[in-house]
Design a protein around this motif. Structure first.
Motif, PDB file in Angstrom:
ATOM      1  N   ARG A  49       4.880   2.827   6.664  1.00 43.00           N
ATOM      2  CA  ARG A  49       5.494   2.914   7.994  1.00 43.00           C
ATOM      3  C   ARG A  49       6.683   3.863   7.977  1.00 43.00           C
TER       4      ARG A  49
ATOM      5  N   ALA B 199       5.319   7.351   8.001  1.00 49.18           N
ATOM      6  CA  ALA B 199       4.835   7.684   9.340  1.00 49.18           C
ATOM      7  C   ALA B 199       5.997   8.033  10.262  1.00 49.18           C
TER       8      ALA B 199
ATOM      9  N   ASP C  48       6.961  11.492  10.148  1.00 49.05           N
ATOM     10  CA  ASP C  48       5.871  12.396  10.526  1.00 49.05           C
ATOM     11  C   ASP C  48       5.253  13.036   9.285  1.00 49.05           C
TER      12      ASP C  48
ATOM     13  N   GLY D 166       0.379   5.225  12.531  1.00 57.10           N
ATOM     14  CA  GLY D 166       1.559   5.957  12.970  1.00 57.10           C
ATOM     15  C   GLY D 166       1.622   7.414  12.577  1.00 57.10           C
ATOM     16  N   PHE D 167       0.596   7.912  11.891  1.00 59.35           N
ATOM     17  CA  PHE D 167       0.601   9.310  11.446  1.00 59.35           C
ATOM     18  C   PHE D 167      -0.097  10.208  12.471  1.00 59.35           C
TER      19      PHE D 167
END
Length: 252
Positions: free
Chosen positions: A15, A18, A21, A107-108
Motif C-alpha cells: 500500500r 502504491a 505511484d 492502488g497501482f
C-alpha cells in the motif's frame, strides 16, 4: 537493498508503494521444451530474473515492485516435443486481465508487462491494447530481449539475437541458474538459425510446429555458451529495462 518482489512484501508495504505511484513489473514467460540441456522453465526464470535486477536498479529513482511471474504462455508450436504447457489466447487474455485488475485495485496505475518468450510477442502486442481499453489504465509491454537488443547482439558470437535454447539463453541460464544445466547434453544442443516471428520480414505467416524446424528442439548453437556472456546479457537487459521504467512511458 529494499525488497522489490511483491510476494515478499506485506500488504502494508505494498500500500505504501502504491501511494508512491510505484511501477509494477509483470514478468511472463513460458513452460516449454528447451532442447536436451535446459529445463522447461527457461523463459519464465529469465524474465523473472531480468525484472528483479531491473527493479533493483530502477528503485534508486522511483518506486518499483515485481509481481510473481506468469510461467505459462503461448507455446502451441512446442507441444510436439512433450514437456510443454500452453495457454490459448483467450485464456492468456483473461489471466492477464485479472492480474492487472488486481494490481490496479491494490492502488497501482503504472504496469509494465515484461515478456521472456518469443512466441508471446505478437499476442501480447494485441492484448496490451485490449487491456488498456478494458481497464482504462495505460498498460505497457516490452520483451526484455528487445529492450536489451544491442547488448545481446554484442555479447553473442554465433547469432545476432536470441533464438531458442541457444547460445544466448544457455549463457544466461549458466549465469542465473547453473545448477539446472544438463552439461553432459551440451554436445547435442545445436540446430538451425531462426528469426522470431515478430521480427520476420517474410510476407506470409503460417503456423509451423517447432519439430519441423529443428529435431533437437534447439535453434542456434548452445555449445559456445558461457556464464560470462550470460551475465553481460542479464545485466545489460536489466539496465535497459530500468531505463525504460525511469523514462516513464506512462506519462506520454
Amino acid at each position: 537493498m529494499s525488497e522489490v518482489l511483491w510476494n515478499r512484501l506485506t500488504a502494508a508495504e505494498l500500500r505504501a508503494l502504491a501511494a508512491r505511484d510505484a511501477v509494477v513489473l509483470l514478468p511472463i514467460g513460458a513452460t516449454e521444451q528447451h532442447g536436451p540441456h535446459l529445463p522447461t522453465g527457461v523463459d519464465d526464470f529469465l524474465a523473472a530474473e531480468v525484472c528483479r535486477r531491473a527493479a533493483v536498479l530502477a528503485a534508486e529513482h522511483t518506486g518499483v515492485v515485481v509481481t510473481p511471474s506468469v510461467p505459462t504462455g503461448l507455446s502451441e508450436h512446442h507441444m510436439a516435443f512433450g514437456g510443454t504447457l500452453t495457454l490459448t489466447l483467450p485464456t492468456l487474455h483473461a489471466l492477464l486481465r485479472d492480474i492487472c485488475r488486481s494490481v490496479i485495485r491494490a492502488g497501482f496505475s503504472r504496469i509494465l508487462i515484461v515478456n521472456g518468450h518469443g512466441g508471446n510477442m505478437t499476442g501480447l502486442n494485441a492484448l496490451t491494447t485490449e487491456l488498456t481499453t478494458e481497464l482504462s489504465t495505460p498498460i505497457a509491454f516490452a520483451s526484455y530481449f528487445g529492450a536489451g537488443r544491442e547488448v545481446v547482439r554484442e555479447a553473442l558470437e554465433t547469432q545476432d539475437g536470441l533464438m531458442h535454447a541457444c547460445e544466448g539463453e544457455t549463457s544466461m541460464m549458466m549465469a542465473a541458474h547453473p545448477d539446472l544445466i544438463r552439461s553432459q547434453n551440451l554436445v547435442e544442443a545445436h540446430g538451425p538459425r531462426i528469426t522470431l516471428p515478430a521480427e520476420s520480414t517474410e510476407p506470409v505467416y503460417m503456423a509451423v510446429s517447432f519439430d519441423r524446424i529443428t529435431k533437437s528442439g534447439v535453434a542456434g548453437d548452445a555449445r559456445v555458451a558461457t556464464a560470462e556472456k550470460g551475465e553481460r546479457m542479464l545485466s545489460g537487459c536489466a539496465s535497459a529495462l530500468a531505463d525504460i521504467i525511469v523514462r516513464d512511458p506512462w506519462a506520454k
